[in-house]
Design an enzyme around this catalytic site. Structure first.
Site, PDB file in Angstrom:
ATOM      1  N   GLU A  72       0.825  -1.212   0.000  1.00  0.00           N
ATOM      2  CA  GLU A  72       0.000   0.000   0.000  1.00  0.00           C
ATOM      3  C   GLU A  72       0.855   1.256   0.000  1.00  0.00           C
ATOM      4  O   GLU A  72       0.522   2.263  -0.636  1.00  0.00           O
ATOM      5  CB  GLU A  72      -1.008  -0.002   1.155  1.00  0.00           C
ATOM      6  CG  GLU A  72      -0.419  -0.066   2.538  1.00  0.00           C
ATOM      7  CD  GLU A  72      -0.161  -1.470   3.051  1.00  0.00           C
ATOM      8  OE1 GLU A  72      -0.473  -1.718   4.225  1.00  0.00           O
ATOM      9  OE2 GLU A  72       0.369  -2.322   2.315  1.00  0.00           O
ATOM     10  N   CYS A 101       1.413   1.947   7.800  1.00  0.00           N
ATOM     11  CA  CYS A 101       0.758   2.198   6.514  1.00  0.00           C
ATOM     12  C   CYS A 101      -0.627   2.819   6.695  1.00  0.00           C
ATOM     13  O   CYS A 101      -1.075   3.583   5.847  1.00  0.00           O
ATOM     14  CB  CYS A 101       0.673   0.916   5.697  1.00  0.00           C
ATOM     15  SG  CYS A 101       2.284   0.384   5.064  1.00  0.00           S
TER      16      CYS A 101
END
Length: 142
Positions: A72, A101
């Protein structure tokens, strides 16, 4: 979009993210991500080492090297270096995001996350929910 149609699209995008994850050189986990905005894929990513580094994700003890980028993060960074924006987008990812993240996801303007498998530490998902990001767990259908 009605919920049945949304589910169909969510499943398809997750399958595509899983296929993308197979490009990863990481041996422990191969994770893929897609960012979709207005029904258009604006970015993709998989976990791996930064540009210019050898494509080896684990050290001699089979531990993931500290500088490996998550799928991601790679997808968000691709958007950052383009003319696109994540604002209002959906992130499809094969493994739920870690806490580091999750901060990037929220700060980038992504409003929805759909993931296939749960990561052992749920603090990232908990953070996203607290931040108002819609989070959906959609396990693989096989």
């Amino acid at each position: 979009m009605n919920s049945a149609k949304q589910h169909k699209y969510d499943s398809a995008y997750l399958q595509m993210a899983a296929t993308w994850g197979k490009l990863s050189y990481c041996k422990r986990k191969q994770v893929g991500a897609l960012i979709v905005k207005d029904r258009m894929i604006i970015s993709d990513g998989y976990n791996g080492t930064p540009t210019g580094f050898e494509n080896v994700c684990e050290d001699e003890n089979y531990d993931t090297k500290w500088y490996v980028l998550h799928a991601e993060a790679n997808a968000i960074l691709k958007v950052a270096s383009s003319t696109q924006s994540c604002k209002g987008a959906t992130l499809y990812i094969t493994l739920s995001p870690c806490k580091e993240c999750s901060k990037l996801i929220h700060q980038s303007g992504i409003v929805r996350v759909v993931y296939a498998k749960a990561y052992k530490d749920t603090s990232g998902v908990d953070f996203l929910k607290k931040a108002g990001v819609t989070v959906t767990h959609l396990p693989p259908e096989n």
